[in-house]
Write a protein that holds these residues in place. Structure first.
Motif, PDB file in Angstrom:
ATOM      1  N   ILE A   1      10.740   4.179 -23.124  1.00  0.00           N
ATOM      2  CA  ILE A   1      10.687   5.437 -22.368  1.00  0.00           C
ATOM      3  C   ILE A   1      10.743   5.156 -20.873  1.00  0.00           C
ATOM      4  CG2 ILE A   1       9.169   7.348 -21.714  1.00  0.00           C
ATOM      5  CD1 ILE A   1       8.267   7.479 -24.638  1.00  0.00           C
ATOM      6  N   VAL A   2       9.980   4.148 -20.429  1.00  0.00           N
ATOM      7  CA  VAL A   2       9.976   3.792 -19.005  1.00  0.00           C
ATOM      8  C   VAL A   2      11.380   3.382 -18.571  1.00  0.00           C
ATOM      9  CG1 VAL A   2       9.163   2.098 -17.313  1.00  0.00           C
ATOM     10  CG2 VAL A   2       7.547   3.156 -18.906  1.00  0.00           C
ATOM     11  N   LYS A   3      12.037   2.520 -19.368  1.00  0.00           N
ATOM     12  CA  LYS A   3      13.374   2.042 -19.011  1.00  0.00           C
ATOM     13  C   LYS A   3      14.378   3.187 -18.930  1.00  0.00           C
ATOM     14  CE  LYS A   3      12.984  -2.673 -20.825  1.00  0.00           C
ATOM     15  NZ  LYS A   3      13.457  -3.625 -21.863  1.00  0.00           N
ATOM     16  N   ASN A   4      14.236   4.174 -19.809  1.00  0.00           N
ATOM     17  CA  ASN A   4      15.205   5.272 -19.864  1.00  0.00           C
ATOM     18  C   ASN A   4      14.831   6.446 -18.972  1.00  0.00           C
ATOM     19  OD1 ASN A   4      17.327   4.559 -21.951  1.00  0.00           O
ATOM     20  ND2 ASN A   4      15.473   4.160 -23.111  1.00  0.00           N
ATOM     21  N   THR A   5      13.645   6.398 -18.351  1.00  0.00           N
ATOM     22  CA  THR A   5      13.223   7.472 -17.461  1.00  0.00           C
ATOM     23  C   THR A   5      13.531   7.154 -16.008  1.00  0.00           C
ATOM     24  OG1 THR A   5      11.420   8.017 -18.995  1.00  0.00           O
ATOM     25  CG2 THR A   5      11.270   8.936 -16.802  1.00  0.00           C
ATOM     26  N   VAL A   6      13.557   5.881 -15.663  1.00  0.00           N
ATOM     27  CA  VAL A   6      13.889   5.464 -14.298  1.00  0.00           C
ATOM     28  C   VAL A   6      15.281   5.988 -13.928  1.00  0.00           C
ATOM     29  CG1 VAL A   6      14.400   3.469 -12.833  1.00  0.00           C
ATOM     30  CG2 VAL A   6      12.429   3.424 -14.350  1.00  0.00           C
ATOM     31  N   ILE A   7      15.411   6.505 -12.711  1.00  0.00           N
ATOM     32  CA  ILE A   7      16.716   6.991 -12.245  1.00  0.00           C
ATOM     33  C   ILE A   7      17.564   5.786 -11.865  1.00  0.00           C
ATOM     34  CG2 ILE A   7      17.921   8.433 -10.561  1.00  0.00           C
ATOM     35  CD1 ILE A   7      15.327  10.032 -10.250  1.00  0.00           C
TER      36      ILE A   7
END
Length: 492
Positions: free
Chosen positions: A38-44
């Motif tokens: 989730i963190v990897k895919n939430t970063v812009i």
């Protein structure tokens, strides 16, 4: 043979213990793996193809539904009677948003301008843009309040100017003209001799400055340094705080740009965001949990304090001068015109406002704003932002266009900006955030159950083998004893 079976049973017991251990480890590691994804895919980040495209172009269809308050008794209003209105609409527009001028900075921020266009959707509307409605004339009645304290002679001149350009206290125009602008000799005169007095230099319309425009230069955090900061506004048009309001707290630019929020939200989390159109930051609060097509969500709504006046809610003192609770005075960022924002039909406002106008019927279902958020990712699943535009009107001596009208905060229009995730995006969202975590959870407990079952079965088998090994030995001893007894008897 028995020894081999015993070894197999012990092997199954060891395998069972290892399987249980793996399942237990997975219950701790599994959520960590999901959170990491989730963190990897939430970063812009442009390398995150799906999430970056969603942020950049907002593939979810957004609509703006506009409702007009058609004035039924304009002549009576000028005589001091209570205004009677009927709601007309919705007139629905598809809203197209796209970010441009995207620039990433070394301090883990990104700047952009978001451009918006509106396209009329006849099939979704209750009428056409050619429909005619009657609403208060902001140019006349708004200017009358703004000029109230000028010398009487000046007010007479202003009234004469209105008459020269045939501008009356009420407008009867088509929806399209009121929305996007109409030709006015008065507007041309003011733009020529008093430039900057009006928000636009072309035609005058309620949404003329919104179409084919951008919401300003936003600089937000990408979340690379800290995922808790993702989407949070660093500055707007180069400003880290505003100057429209009376206190530093009210001038603060808080939260995100209002499209996405940081992940891992709880029921104690709030939804702060900055709205350039409202010229201020707002904050929504948790109301209840819910589910949308199998996806868990949290619903956030506007608290009653959002538009409360400074008397009822002290932190809002900076937004004054105030009137009744439920009204936000936006004159300081709307060329000092006496314009107020509220919830539609004065929902959640001081009940006295409903006494001044006939035809209003507020309900939370139709007029309350909300945002449904997927708490793990901070992505909105369903949005309905509903606001109403009101004009403060009163009799002003010297300006005969105001007649003998009573002092009233008059609703003019209300609009709803809405959108929800659907189609392929919803399916991808459901697969990645509902199905896969459920499969992983099933695997966790599946391994534990399988391991325990293996241990139990292997233990029972091992016990049975040991028992069967002892029974032949006991049978042989009994046979020898019987033979000795028979031999003794034969000797006798």
């Amino acid at each position: 043979m028995a020894v081999d079976k015993s070894r197999v049973a012990v092997g199954f017991m060891v395998a069972g213990v290892l399987t249980v251990a793996f399942g237990v480890v997975l219950t701790f590691v599994g959520p960590m793996i999901i959170d990491d994804q989730i963190v990897k895919n939430t970063v812009i980040d442009p390398q995150n193809d799906l999430s970056y495209t969603m942020w950049k172009d907002i593939p979810v269809p957004f609509f703006m539904s506009v409702y007009f308050f058609n004035v039924l008794n304009p002549k009576e209003v000028l005589k001091g009677e209570k205004p009677m209105v009927e709601q007309r609409g919705p007139y629905v527009y598809r809203k197209r948003c796209q970010k441009d001028n995207i620039t990433f900075h070394p301090n883990d921020t990104v700047s952009y301008r978001e451009y918006r266009k509106f396209f009329f959707e006849p099939s979704m509307s209750a009428g056409n843009e050619s429909d005619v409605v009657t609403i208060p004339n902001m140019l006349v009645l708004g200017a009358a309040v703004m000029m109230e304290k000028l010398p009487y002679a000046v007010r007479l001149m202003i009234s004469a100017t209105f008459k020269t350009f045939k501008e009356g206290p009420f407008l009867t125009k088509t929806v399209g003209e009121l929305m996007w602008g109409y030709d006015s000799g008065l507007v041309d005169f003011l733009n020529k001799y008093l430039p900057g007095m009006l928000p636009s230099s072309g035609k005058f319309g309620l949404f003329a400055e919104f179409n084919n425009s951008n919401t300003g230069l936003f600089t937000i955090f990408t979340g690379k340094d800290d995922i808790k900061n993702v989407h949070r506004v660093d500055s707007w048009n180069g400003l880290t705080e505003l100057s429209n309001w009376g206190t530093r707290q009210c001038n603060m630019i808080n939260g995100t740009a209002g499209q996405m929020w940081p992940p891992f939200m709880t029921k104690e989390s709030t939804l702060p965001f900055y709205s350039p159109d409202a010229c201020r930051s707002m904050e929504l609060v948790y109301q209840r949990p819910g589910v949308m097509k199998g996806i868990p969500l949290y619903r956030y709504v506007a608290p009653k304090t959002l538009f409360a006046n400074g008397t009822d809610y002290a932190p809002n003192e900076g937004f004054c001068p105030c009137r009744q609770s439920g009204l936000l005075n936006v004159s300081s960022c709307r060329h000092n015109s006496p314009v107020f924002i509220s919830h539609p039909h004065f929902f959640n406002a001081d009940p006295v406002l409903l006494d001044y106008v006939q035809g209003l019927h507020p309900t939370e279902e139709e007029h309350g704003l909300f945002i449904d958020i997927h708490p793990q990712t901070g992505v909105p699943l369903n949005v309905a932002i509903r606001l109403q535009l009101n004009l403060y009107m009163k009799q002003v001596s010297g300006i005969t266009e105001t007649g003998k009208m009573s002092e009233v905060v008059m609703p003019m229009i209300w609009f709803e900006e809405s959108g929800y995730i659907d189609g392929p995006i919803l399916n991808t969202f459901h697969t990645n955030l509902v199905v896969l975590p459920a499969v992983m959870e099933f695997m966790q407990y599946g391994f534990i159950v399988l391991g325990l079952a293996s241990i139990i079965i292997a233990t029972l088998v091992h016990h049975k083998i040991r028992t069967s090994d002892k029974e032949p030995a006991k049978g042989s001893h009994d046979h020898e004893t019987q033979e000795k007894y028979n031999m003794n008897n034969s000797e006798k």
